[in-house]
Design a protein around this motif. Structure first.
Motif, PDB file in Angstrom:
ATOM      1  N   ARG A  64       2.063   1.843  -3.373  1.00 22.88           N
ATOM      2  CA  ARG A  64       1.022   2.346  -4.278  1.00 22.88           C
ATOM      3  C   ARG A  64       0.757   3.831  -4.112  1.00 22.88           C
ATOM      4  O   ARG A  64       0.087   4.451  -4.927  1.00 22.88           O
ATOM      5  CB  ARG A  64      -0.270   1.556  -4.059  1.00 22.88           C
ATOM      6  CG  ARG A  64      -0.277   0.213  -4.772  1.00 22.88           C
ATOM      7  CD  ARG A  64      -1.694  -0.263  -4.995  1.00 22.88           C
ATOM      8  NE  ARG A  64      -2.420  -0.392  -3.751  1.00 22.88           N
ATOM      9  CZ  ARG A  64      -2.641  -1.560  -3.133  1.00 22.88           C
ATOM     10  NH1 ARG A  64      -2.198  -2.667  -3.674  1.00 22.88           N
ATOM     11  NH2 ARG A  64      -3.303  -1.610  -2.011  1.00 22.88           N
ATOM     12  N   MET A  65       1.288   4.429  -3.028  1.00 21.78           N
ATOM     13  CA  MET A  65       1.137   5.879  -2.841  1.00 21.78           C
ATOM     14  C   MET A  65       2.015   6.666  -3.818  1.00 21.78           C
ATOM     15  O   MET A  65       1.825   7.859  -3.993  1.00 21.78           O
ATOM     16  CB  MET A  65       1.572   6.282  -1.426  1.00 21.78           C
ATOM     17  CG  MET A  65       0.635   5.939  -0.320  1.00 21.78           C
ATOM     18  SD  MET A  65       1.385   6.544   1.199  1.00 21.78           S
ATOM     19  CE  MET A  65       0.355   5.754   2.413  1.00 21.78           C
ATOM     20  N   PRO A  68       0.820  -1.225   0.000  1.00 24.22           N
ATOM     21  CA  PRO A  68       0.000   0.000   0.000  1.00 24.22           C
ATOM     22  C   PRO A  68       0.844   1.261   0.000  1.00 24.22           C
ATOM     23  O   PRO A  68       0.497   2.254  -0.648  1.00 24.22           O
ATOM     24  CB  PRO A  68      -0.822  -0.123   1.285  1.00 24.22           C
ATOM     25  CG  PRO A  68      -0.885  -1.564   1.564  1.00 24.22           C
ATOM     26  CD  PRO A  68       0.423  -2.122   1.102  1.00 24.22           C
ATOM     27  N   ILE A  69       1.977   1.222   0.730  1.00 20.94           N
ATOM     28  CA  ILE A  69       2.842   2.403   0.777  1.00 20.94           C
ATOM     29  C   ILE A  69       3.440   2.642  -0.612  1.00 20.94           C
ATOM     30  O   ILE A  69       3.540   3.763  -1.099  1.00 20.94           O
ATOM     31  CB  ILE A  69       3.972   2.202   1.813  1.00 20.94           C
ATOM     32  CG1 ILE A  69       3.391   1.892   3.193  1.00 20.94           C
ATOM     33  CG2 ILE A  69       4.882   3.421   1.874  1.00 20.94           C
ATOM     34  CD1 ILE A  69       2.707   3.024   3.873  1.00 20.94           C
TER      35      ILE A  69
END
Lengths: 324, 394
Positions: free
Chosen positions: A287-288, A284-285
């Motif tokens: 994907r930032m 998720p990080i």
């Protein structure tokens, strides 16, 4: 080396919807309309494209080329409808450009999701196109050309929309900078009062630019539903790409040719997590990244004041002849 | 006349001077002088009715009975005590976030990151809750909530501060900046879901623990069936009204909104005013996030904000940025949301109908503003002009 080449290939594929939407927004903004509704128009195009292809399959019993043509036309028209709503409100009814654009984003998102579900009910569960139609969005068969090491992957392993988007960007660059009509359009965006006194219809140019720009955004949306999601309706299929496109306009300094490599860079950032895993970094990080990159780009371009030189001076302001 | 029929050019006649007729445009727009309350109401009501009619048309197209749908929406949202409570519960974050966004919009600072600011508040609040859970709940209820509230304010304010800081320093585009923060907050929550310490014990499913089960203290008390956030929201509406209308700060915000240069010329510290207002705006959104966690959801997901940040823009703009009008408007929008959930189950109309309808209503409200400031003058017919000329000559 192989990873890099396949990353570049994926970056181009992921950057294509961004390029289409960015070109649309450049066209709109060059006429002096700051349409923040790109996300909405992309949703409208996404569902219209899918619906077009699906209905053709239902009517004629088979998909393929006809379905792809209908998807293309429907997506363009539906995106243009979003642009038309925007133009009616801001050009004719003189509403605030920012708020109208934001409303268009909300409306278009609702429009896409609403009709996506309606279509899902009709199709009995969820919408999907058949293999014949899906094949239309597959890789073009270049024969031996795509087998050339490195170059084959870099240039000859894409679907037709990639080449179409490139052509749009090049044509738009030529239109804006090399034609009489393009000059008039830029004049309308820079100084509508001057253009008006030179006999150029501000209303007509702003309407046409909003329509064309909306249509291109709609095609970008169609790419996301037909290519990225493979012809299946996914509720969050646009997921912020419309907003990235608006940021890309600033990054590309309102230049369609520069938008080509900018969109590839951003496409690369958004798919990088699948190709270059960084150990210890949660997904998720990772994907930032595109969003963080957008913020950094916005800050840097504003620091260097690129924006002030590049943004058409009349963008964001409505033009009233009587109020000069 | 005969010349025109044969098509030969009109020769200059020595007796009758050629009269040149300039055609008036079909519709002309001229400014209105004053607008009475009645006219205003008429225009808005017309716009609203037209919007509902267009919505009805859409429902007809997909083969649903629009009258039934609208009636079901009303009964679905206010029919029973539970459904009314649910509707008001949906209105609470809308009202708080609407007021928050109005603060920024009044300065023409386009804060569309309400979503991210709500999530930022909810995230930091949840950090407090998780810490309390791991500490074995050795903390009183009041200190826990105070800590959660401070965390929520800090989180929201940070997400308001960042774009304001860069906007006032270098003119960085705040619309996109605030928007990108939304996605960053969402991905951050996705990351939290993966963490072992945030998941319910003995599961590996990526989901955050239910706070109510783990720590009963976090549940906010209810008054009339709705968590006490509604009392805060109503008080906030009054406070915001007074702040914007009656204080120096409010005046400064209004001046900056009208003209930044005027504000500068008057010697206002425009940079600090903008940052201060965005700190408030973000903090209020953060509080809305706290109320979602402690009053409604009792857990944290990436849909905790659930589009409230965007819908709040509609609430703020439909109310003309007036906190009092936002009270009925937020209830109305909440009714649309709740009602569309009802018609989803009863009539199989997708719940996204709410977003579609809100969009259409706002389009019409934006469009009808023209008719308040301007009036349309249609081209007079030829006979009418002749009559008028006769009157003048007589």
């Amino acid at each position: 080396m192989n990873t890099l080449v396949s990353l570049l290939n994926a970056a181009v594929l992921a950057g294509t919807p961004l390029l289409l939407a960015t070109c649309g927004e450049i066209l709109t903004e060059k006429s002096g309309s700051l349409n923040l509704g790109v996300e909405g128009m992309m949703y409208m195009g996404a569902i219209a494209g899918l619906a077009g292809a699906w209905y053709v399959e239902q009517w004629f019993g088979h998909g393929g080329l006809l379905a792809a043509v209908f998807a293309f036309v429907f997506a363009f028209l539906c995106g243009a409808l979003g642009g038309l709503i925007y133009a009616i409100l801001t050009v004719s009814l003189r509403a605030n450009q920012n708020v109208t654009g934001l409303t268009l984003a909300i409306f278009g998102t609702g429009f896409g999701k609403f009709f996506g579900e309606v279509l899902g009910h009709k199709a009995g569960g969820y919408v999907t196109v058949n293999a014949e139609t899906k094949a239309m969005y597959g890789r073009i068969n270049f024969g031996k050309l795509s087998e050339i090491p490195v170059l084959g992957t870099l240039f000859f392993k894409y679907n037709w929309l990639v080449y179409f988007a490139l052509a749009v960007a090049i044509l738009l660059g030529w239109f804006l900078n090399r034609t009489r009509k393009g000059l008039s359009l830029r004049a309308v965006g820079e100084s509508p009062g001057t253009a008006d006194s030179a006999g150029i219809s501000v209303t007509r140019y702003r309407y046409l630019a909003a329509l064309g720009g909306g249509g291109l955004c709609g095609l970008g949306g169609m790419y996301m539903s037909m290519v990225d999601q493979k012809g299946i309706w996914v509720h969050d299929c646009i997921s912020g790409y419309g907003w990235l496109a608006i940021a890309l306009v600033i990054f590309a300094t309102w230049n369609p040719l520069r938008a080509i490599y900018c969109s590839i860079i951003f496409g690369g950032l958004s798919v990088m997590y699948m190709y270059v895993p960084i150990s210890g970094l949660p997904l998720p990080i990772y994907r930032m990244f595109p969003y963080i990159a957008t913020i950094i780009v916005l800050i840097i371009t504003s620091m260097m004041q690129i924006k002030e030189h590049a943004q058409p001076a009349g963008t964001g302001l409505n033009y009233f002849r009587e109020e000069r | 006349m005969s010349d025109r029929k044969t098509g030969t050019p009109c020769p200059p006649s020595p007796e009758v001077p050629p009269v040149c007729v300039i055609k008036e445009p079909l519709v002309r727009i001229t400014k209105r002088g004053t607008v009475t309350r009645k006219q205003k109401l008429l225009v808005y009501v017309t716009g609203f009715v037209l919007a509902l009619l267009l919505g009805a048309l859409l429902l007809l197209i997909i083969g649903k009975n629009p009258v039934n749908a609208y009636l079901n929406m009303v009964t679905g949202s206010f029919g029973t005590k539970t459904s009314s409570a649910e509707t008001f519960r949906l209105a609470v974050p809308l009202l708080i976030a609407g007021i928050a966004i109005a603060f920024a919009f009044k300065m023409k600072f386009w804060n569309i990151g309400g979503e991210g600011q709500i999530l930022a508040g909810a995230i930091l609040s949840s950090h407090v809750v998780i810490a309390a859970i791991h500490a074995g709940a050795a903390i009183g209820t009041a200190p826990l909530h105070l800590l959660m509230i401070s965390a929520a304010i800090a989180g929201g304010a940070l997400f308001g501060f960042l774009p304001a800081f860069f906007k006032t320093k270098w003119g960085t585009n705040e619309t996109l900046f605030t928007l990108m923060l939304n996605y960053i907050a969402i991905e951050y929550i996705n990351n939290l879901k993966q963490l072992k310490s945030w998941q319910p014990p003995r599961t590996t499913f990526p989901k955050i623990i239910n706070f109510k089960d783990a720590l009963g203290q976090i549940v906010l008390p209810k008054v009339f069936g709705v968590h006490i956030g509604w009392i805060f929201a109503l008080t906030l509406a009054l406070a915001a009204f007074l702040y914007l209308k009656k204080t120096k700060h409010g005046y400064e915000i209004a001046v900056i909104g009208d003209s930044l240069n005027t504000a500068r010329y008057a010697g206002m510290n425009t940079r600090w005013i903008q940052i201060r207002t965005l700190l408030i705006s973000g903090a209020l959104c953060g509080l809305a996030g706290y109320f979602q966690i402690a009053g409604a959801d009792y857990t944290l997901t990436e849909t905790t904000a659930g589009g409230v940040g965007f819908t709040a823009i509609t609430v703020a703009w439909l109310s003309k940025l007036n906190p009092f009008i936002m009270i009925p408007v937020s209830v109305f929008i909440a009714m649309l949301k709740k009602g569309s959930l009802a018609i989803q189950s009863t009539m199989k109309i997708p719940a996204s109908a709410a977003d579609l309808l809100t969009g259409i209503i706002l389009f019409f409200m934006l469009g009808c503003e023209l008719f308040l400031e301007y009036r349309l003058v249609f081209r007079h017919s030829q006979t009418k002009i002749e009559e008028m000329l006769e009157e003048v000559s007589a």
